[in-house]
Scaffold this active site. Structure first.
Site, short mmCIF file in Angstrom:
data_model
loop_
_atom_site.label_atom_id
_atom_site.label_comp_id
_atom_site.label_asym_id
_atom_site.label_seq_id
_atom_site.Cartn_x
_atom_site.Cartn_y
_atom_site.Cartn_z
N HIS A 111 2.63 -3.31 4.10
CA HIS A 111 3.21 -4.72 4.33
C HIS A 111 4.11 -4.72 5.46
CE1 HIS A 111 2.14 -5.63 -0.07
NE2 HIS A 111 1.79 -6.39 0.65
N LYS B 75 -6.08 -12.66 -8.41
CA LYS B 75 -4.70 -13.00 -9.20
C LYS B 75 -4.56 -14.37 -9.81
CE LYS B 75 -2.28 -9.19 -7.63
NZ LYS B 75 -1.87 -8.45 -8.77
N SER C 36 1.14 -12.88 -7.15
CA SER C 36 1.62 -12.87 -5.98
C SER C 36 1.90 -14.17 -5.16
CB SER C 36 0.85 -12.18 -5.01
OG SER C 36 1.38 -12.32 -3.58
N SER C 37 2.79 -14.48 -4.31
CA SER C 37 3.14 -15.71 -3.61
C SER C 37 1.93 -16.10 -2.91
CB SER C 37 4.29 -15.85 -2.70
OG SER C 37 4.17 -14.73 -1.56
N CYS C 38 0.72 -15.27 -2.69
CA CYS C 38 -0.34 -15.81 -1.87
C CYS C 38 -1.34 -16.46 -2.79
CB CYS C 38 -1.08 -14.21 -1.33
SG CYS C 38 -1.67 -13.47 -2.40
N TYR D 117 -7.92 -11.32 -2.55
CA TYR D 117 -6.99 -10.77 -3.40
C TYR D 117 -6.29 -11.95 -4.35
CZ TYR D 117 -2.08 -8.77 -4.26
OH TYR D 117 -0.97 -8.19 -4.46
N1 LIG Z 1 4.36 -5.29 -2.80
C1 LIG Z 1 4.59 -6.53 -2.77
O1 LIG Z 1 4.94 -6.99 -1.59
C2 LIG Z 1 4.07 -7.30 -3.72
C3 LIG Z 1 3.34 -6.86 -4.86
N2 LIG Z 1 3.13 -7.76 -5.80
C4 LIG Z 1 2.37 -7.14 -7.24
O2 LIG Z 1 3.09 -6.32 -8.00
C5 LIG Z 1 2.29 -5.33 -8.26
C6 LIG Z 1 2.48 -3.88 -8.11
O3 LIG Z 1 2.54 -3.94 -6.58
P1 LIG Z 1 3.08 -2.50 -5.67
O4 LIG Z 1 4.14 -1.81 -6.72
O5 LIG Z 1 3.67 -3.08 -4.41
O6 LIG Z 1 1.89 -1.77 -5.60
P2 LIG Z 1 1.68 -0.24 -5.23
O7 LIG Z 1 0.77 -0.05 -4.44
O8 LIG Z 1 3.07 0.36 -4.57
O9 LIG Z 1 1.45 0.58 -6.72
C7 LIG Z 1 0.40 0.07 -7.37
C8 LIG Z 1 0.08 1.06 -8.73
O10 LIG Z 1 -1.14 0.70 -9.29
C9 LIG Z 1 -1.52 2.16 -9.62
N3 LIG Z 1 -3.11 1.80 -9.65
C10 LIG Z 1 -4.12 1.32 -8.61
N4 LIG Z 1 -5.09 1.40 -8.88
C11 LIG Z 1 -5.42 1.83 -10.29
C12 LIG Z 1 -6.15 2.27 -11.12
N5 LIG Z 1 -7.70 2.04 -10.70
N6 LIG Z 1 -5.94 2.92 -12.33
C13 LIG Z 1 -4.51 3.15 -12.64
N7 LIG Z 1 -3.72 2.79 -11.90
C14 LIG Z 1 -3.94 2.07 -10.50
C15 LIG Z 1 -1.15 3.27 -8.52
O11 LIG Z 1 -1.16 4.33 -9.36
P3 LIG Z 1 -0.94 5.83 -8.54
O12 LIG Z 1 0.26 5.61 -7.97
O13 LIG Z 1 -1.18 6.71 -9.83
O14 LIG Z 1 -2.05 5.90 -7.56
C16 LIG Z 1 0.37 2.61 -8.61
O15 LIG Z 1 1.23 3.17 -9.20
C17 LIG Z 1 0.94 -5.91 -7.94
O16 LIG Z 1 0.36 -6.62 -9.11
C18 LIG Z 1 0.92 -6.83 -7.03
O17 LIG Z 1 -0.04 -7.56 -6.72
C19 LIG Z 1 3.14 -9.10 -5.77
C20 LIG Z 1 3.81 -9.74 -4.39
C21 LIG Z 1 4.32 -8.78 -3.45
C1 LIG Z 2 2.88 -10.04 -0.27
C2 LIG Z 2 1.64 -10.41 0.53
O1 LIG Z 2 1.42 -9.69 1.62
C3 LIG Z 2 0.08 -9.98 2.59
O2 LIG Z 2 0.39 -11.14 3.32
P1 LIG Z 2 1.52 -11.28 4.18
O3 LIG Z 2 2.90 -11.66 3.81
O4 LIG Z 2 0.93 -11.80 5.36
O5 LIG Z 2 1.72 -9.51 4.51
P2 LIG Z 2 2.23 -8.44 5.65
O6 LIG Z 2 3.64 -8.01 5.23
O7 LIG Z 2 1.28 -7.65 5.88
O8 LIG Z 2 2.50 -9.44 6.94
C4 LIG Z 2 3.61 -10.30 7.07
C5 LIG Z 2 3.75 -10.73 8.55
O9 LIG Z 2 4.05 -9.68 9.44
C6 LIG Z 2 3.34 -9.58 10.62
N1 LIG Z 2 3.60 -7.98 11.06
C7 LIG Z 2 4.20 -7.86 12.20
N2 LIG Z 2 4.14 -6.41 12.23
C8 LIG Z 2 3.43 -5.94 11.34
C9 LIG Z 2 2.90 -4.61 10.80
O10 LIG Z 2 3.16 -3.70 11.44
N3 LIG Z 2 2.18 -4.63 9.70
C10 LIG Z 2 2.19 -5.52 8.80
N4 LIG Z 2 1.46 -5.68 7.51
N5 LIG Z 2 2.55 -6.81 9.27
C11 LIG Z 2 3.06 -7.06 10.41
C12 LIG Z 2 2.10 -9.96 10.06
O11 LIG Z 2 1.30 -10.13 11.32
C13 LIG Z 2 2.26 -11.10 9.25
O12 LIG Z 2 2.42 -12.39 10.09
C14 LIG Z 2 -0.88 -10.46 1.73
O13 LIG Z 2 -2.28 -9.83 2.08
C15 LIG Z 2 -0.84 -10.14 0.08
O14 LIG Z 2 -0.84 -8.69 0.03
C16 LIG Z 2 0.56 -10.64 -0.40
O15 LIG Z 2 0.60 -11.22 -1.32
#
Ligand SMILES: NC(=O)C1=CN([C@@H]2O[C@H](COP(=O)(O)OP(=O)(O)OC[C@H]3O[C@@H](n4cnc5c(N)ncnc54)[C@H](OP(=O)(O)O)[C@@H]3O)[C@@H](O)[C@H]2O)C=CC1
Ligand SMILES: C[C@H]1O[C@H](OP(=O)(O)OP(=O)(O)OC[C@H]2O[C@@H](n3cnc4c(=O)[nH]c(N)nc43)[C@H](O)[C@@H]2O)[C@@H](O)[C@@H](O)C1=O
Length: 318
Positions: free
Chosen positions: A185, A146, A113-115, A142
């Site tokens: 998010h 990563k 992730s970009s974090c 987290y």
């Molecule tokens: N969403 C975002 O904005 C970003 C995501 N990423 C990365 O992309 C990847 C996917 O994220 P995303 O799709 O958003 O996440 P989701 O929460 O949407 O999906 C996560 C998946 O992981 C599975 N999972 C979680 N825990 C377990 C476990 N213990 N055993 C088996 N399966 C498990 C879940 O399975 P089930 O559905 O069966 O519960 C689910 O299918 C991650 O590595 C994340 O860090 C990176 C940057 C940004």
């Molecule tokens: C993908 C990235 O996602 C996470 O980081 P983040 O970018 O800070 O994620 P975010 O989407 O939750 O927030 C973005 C911004 O948005 C604002 N904000 C406003 N209103 C809401 C709101 O209602 N919900 C949330 N969640 N944020 C809000 C919030 O205060 C912040 O300024 C990591 O922890 C980590 O998981 C990671 O890698």
């Protein structure tokens, strides 16, 4: 992956196939004609269980692995459950990477992730900024997990000449996102809040923080395409930034989502909530130099995602 005549029949394990990213990768692989996908839900195979993961790889022997299973959440979830974010992610990735190597997987893609980058990294953030400064406190647990995943892929490449690569996606959105009101998010959280406010004729919607942080949003279909591209074309040591190059402030995002949803009230900013990283625009020129560029604009992506939300979340509740 299509490295021989039977490439499309190679067994590919997509871990986390029901999530935002995993489901998009499955759609993309099927679109490209890959037919032999190995899929397990969390309840069928808990990836934190080392012996179950080991038996799964020993029995199924996939040829390729895309690791999209993880403990994922927005700023509030990361800040509230740090133990889960570090422990679950370290367990999943350690089990999967080690068993994949042990059981003869040809190539693995790990997603970070970009974090992972320092809170005040140079912008746009090059891959070389990794481990050059202090992390953003709301998600450092987290991020540390990563970073360990990237380093594990690099260590197995050095010691075992094993083809494990890492991609660092930016903030993603799209079908199958998590629309939880607190733990998701920002983009899905706001989509749901504006939708519910419109449905209830509310006059205002509360948005967290100051609205000034900048984020790079990217439709998950583009990310999935980039993941397949990297599996086929990239076998390097260094992780690769995978981003859109397009950033907006949270205030601009809120206005965009408000417009797409059709909410006509006003926004109220809750400054007791954390802003997190002020800016995290990734430098994705390495991916561009490899020959891949993004396709989905934020406006089109938002419209498509809201349509998906209406059809798959709102209508299913009725
Ligand atoms: N969403 C975002 O904005 C970003 C995501 N990423 C990365 O992309 C990847 C996917 O994220 P995303 O799709 O958003 O996440 P989701 O929460 O949407 O999906 C996560 C998946 O992981 C599975 N999972 C979680 N825990 C377990 C476990 N213990 N055993 C088996 N399966 C498990 C879940 O399975 P089930 O559905 O069966 O519960 C689910 O299918 C991650 O590595 C994340 O860090 C990176 C940057 C940004
Ligand atoms: C993908 C990235 O996602 C996470 O980081 P983040 O970018 O800070 O994620 P975010 O989407 O939750 O927030 C973005 C911004 O948005 C604002 N904000 C406003 N209103 C809401 C709101 O209602 N919900 C949330 N969640 N944020 C809000 C919030 O205060 C912040 O300024 C990591 O922890 C980590 O998981 C990671 O890698």
């Amino acid at each position: 992956m299509a490295d021989d005549a039977t490439g499309s029949e190679m067994k590919i394990f997509v871990a986390g196939h029901r999530g935002l990213v995993g489901s998009a990768i499955v759609r993309k692989l099927r679109e490209y004609g890959f037919t032999n996908l190995l899929l397990r839900t969390h309840s069928e195979l808990d990836l934190t269980n080392q012996s179950d993961v080991e038996s799964f790889f020993a029995t199924e022997k996939p040829a390729y692995v895309i690791l999209a299973a993880a403990k994922v959440g927005g700023i509030h979830a990361n800040n509230t459950y740090p133990a889960d974010f570090i422990a679950v992610n370290l367990q999943i990735q350690t089990n999967v990477i080690h068993s994949a190597y042990t059981h003869g997987v040809k190539k693995l893609l790990f997603l970070g992730s970009s974090c992972i980058y320092p809170k005040f990294a140079p912008q746009p953030i090059p891959e070389s900024a990794l481990l050059t400064g202090t992390l953003e406190p709301t998600n450092e647990w987290y991020a540390i997990a990563k970073i360990a995943g990237i380093k594990m892929c690099q260590a197995y490449r050095i010691q075992h000449q094993w083809d494990a690569i890492s991609g660092m996606p930016t903030n993603l959105y799209g079908p199958n996102d998590n629309f939880h009101p607190e733990n998701s998010h920002v983009l899905p959280a706001l989509m749901r809040r504006f939708h519910e406010a419109k449905a209830n004729d509310a006059e205002e919607v509360v948005v967290w923080g100051s609205g000034s942080p900048l984020r790079e949003f990217w439709h998950v279909d583009d990310l999935a395409d980039a993941c397949v591209f990297l599996m086929e074309r990239y076998s390097g040591f260094e992780h690769v930034n995978v981003g859109s190059g397009v950033e907006v402030t949270i205030k601009e995002l809120a206005e965009l989502v408000k417009e797409v949803v059709g909410f006509e009230g006003k926004l109220v900013w809750d400054c007791t909530k954390p802003d997190g990283t002020p800016r995290k625009l990734m430098d994705s020129s390495k991916l561009a130099a490899l020959g891949w560029t993004p396709k989905v604009s934020i406006k089109d992506g938002l419209r498509q995602t809201y349509q998906w939300y209406l059809e798959n979340v709102v209508q299913k509740k009725q």
